[in-house]
Scaffold this motif. Structure first.
Motif, PDB file in Angstrom:
ATOM      1  N   UNK A   1      26.716  13.807 -14.585  1.00  0.00           N
ATOM      2  CA  UNK A   1      27.522  12.606 -14.712  1.00  0.00           C
ATOM      3  C   UNK A   1      26.838  11.442 -14.021  1.00  0.00           C
ATOM      4  N   UNK A   2      27.256  10.247 -14.361  1.00  0.00           N
ATOM      5  CA  UNK A   2      26.779   9.064 -13.666  1.00  0.00           C
ATOM      6  C   UNK A   2      27.404   9.025 -12.278  1.00  0.00           C
ATOM      7  N   UNK A   3      26.600   8.688 -11.274  1.00  0.00           N
ATOM      8  CA  UNK A   3      27.105   8.634  -9.900  1.00  0.00           C
ATOM      9  C   UNK A   3      28.308   7.702  -9.802  1.00  0.00           C
ATOM     10  N   UNK A   4      28.243   6.592 -10.517  1.00  0.00           N
ATOM     11  CA  UNK A   4      29.343   5.625 -10.469  1.00  0.00           C
ATOM     12  C   UNK A   4      30.641   6.197 -11.031  1.00  0.00           C
ATOM     13  N   UNK A   5      30.529   7.227 -11.896  1.00  0.00           N
ATOM     14  CA  UNK A   5      31.723   7.807 -12.514  1.00  0.00           C
ATOM     15  C   UNK A   5      32.284   8.985 -11.729  1.00  0.00           C
TER      16      UNK A   5
ATOM     17  N   UNK B   1      16.162   7.921  -9.941  1.00  0.00           N
ATOM     18  CA  UNK B   1      16.788   6.597  -9.825  1.00  0.00           C
ATOM     19  C   UNK B   1      18.034   6.632  -8.945  1.00  0.00           C
ATOM     20  N   UNK B   2      18.566   7.819  -8.696  1.00  0.00           N
ATOM     21  CA  UNK B   2      19.785   7.935  -7.912  1.00  0.00           C
ATOM     22  C   UNK B   2      21.048   7.621  -8.692  1.00  0.00           C
ATOM     23  N   UNK B   3      20.930   7.484 -10.011  1.00  0.00           N
ATOM     24  CA  UNK B   3      22.089   7.093 -10.823  1.00  0.00           C
ATOM     25  C   UNK B   3      22.767   8.267 -11.523  1.00  0.00           C
TER      26      UNK B   3
ATOM     27  N   UNK C   1      17.398   8.184   2.488  1.00  0.00           N
ATOM     28  CA  UNK C   1      17.070   9.150   1.443  1.00  0.00           C
ATOM     29  C   UNK C   1      17.342   8.557   0.062  1.00  0.00           C
ATOM     30  N   UNK C   2      18.446   7.828  -0.085  1.00  0.00           N
ATOM     31  CA  UNK C   2      18.767   7.206  -1.360  1.00  0.00           C
ATOM     32  C   UNK C   2      17.717   6.176  -1.750  1.00  0.00           C
ATOM     33  N   UNK C   3      17.239   5.408  -0.776  1.00  0.00           N
ATOM     34  CA  UNK C   3      16.231   4.387  -1.054  1.00  0.00           C
ATOM     35  C   UNK C   3      14.948   5.029  -1.545  1.00  0.00           C
TER      36      UNK C   3
END
Length: 216
Positions: free
Chosen positions: A196-200, A138-140, A100-102
């Motif tokens: 928020x950013x996924x990375x955060x 973008x998933x981000x 799903x993310x891809x």
């Protein structure tokens, strides 16, 4: 595409809102899940077959949902509908969260059933944390429901933003969504929804599920 429990419920919900609906399923017995009063078009065939799609009225379609039981079929159908027939509003149900993310990054909006279900179960098991509600193509970037430590109650929403680095999108208060104003304050029992950013995400969750610092 797909007349299982999700597809049948979706079709009937759309029709009840005044939309014209066509349902595609390769098994004609699946249409029995539709209510007797359903007046939409029932098409037997494969949802990624061009002739089947044309029979269902794809040339005059505003939106398409691929909600069959097969990930591959759903993605293939979504791509055919978008790339061949130019339908922009598409969504595909995907059971495999990694796939799903891809596909999300490729611009195909997806509903990752397994992840969504797991998140809902975790929310009921663990009272403090974060639930992913939406991600951009973008998933981000994600919209998340964030549990907040009670000690944040009474603090201005901008204080939560400054401390966590996230952005308050809206607050659910007594069942109603409220857009934040510059002087908005977090009240008891508010449900916080943040961008928020996924990375955060881990850092945002860590800050807001703990009591605020003295100078927050």
């Amino acid at each position: 595409m797909g007349c299982g429990r999700v597809g049948a419920t979706l079709a009937q919900s759309l029709e009840s809102r005044g939309h014209s609906v066509a349902v595609i399923d390769q098994n004609p017995d699946a249409f029995r899940r539709l209510e007797a009063g359903f007046s939409g078009n029932k098409v037997t065939g494969l949802g990624f077959d061009r002739d089947t799609l044309r029979t269902a009225g794809i040339d005059d379609t505003y939106a398409f949902a691929a909600v069959s039981d097969g990930d591959n079929s759903n993605i293939l159908a979504a791509r055919v509908v978008r790339e061949t027939f130019g339908v922009e509003n598409i969504v595909a149900r995907i059971y495999d969260p990694h796939r799903a993310e891809i596909y999300q990054r490729l611009g195909i909006p997806t509903v990752a059933t397994v992840r969504w279900t797991a998140d809902q179960v975790l929310r009921r098991m663990l009272p403090m944390g974060m639930t992913d509600e939406h991600r951009d193509a973008s998933g981000r970037i994600q919209l998340a429901q964030v549990d907040v430590h009670p000690a944040w109650t009474g603090r201005p929403l901008h204080a939560l933003e400054d401390a966590s680095g996230g952005r308050v999108a809206y607050v659910t208060r007594y069942g109603e969504g409220l857009l934040p104003t510059p002087d908005a304050v977090l009240q008891e029992n508010d449900v916080l929804h943040m961008l928020l950013a996924v990375a955060d995400a881990p850092a945002v969750e860590r800050v807001l599920t703990a009591p605020p610092a003295v100078d927050a």
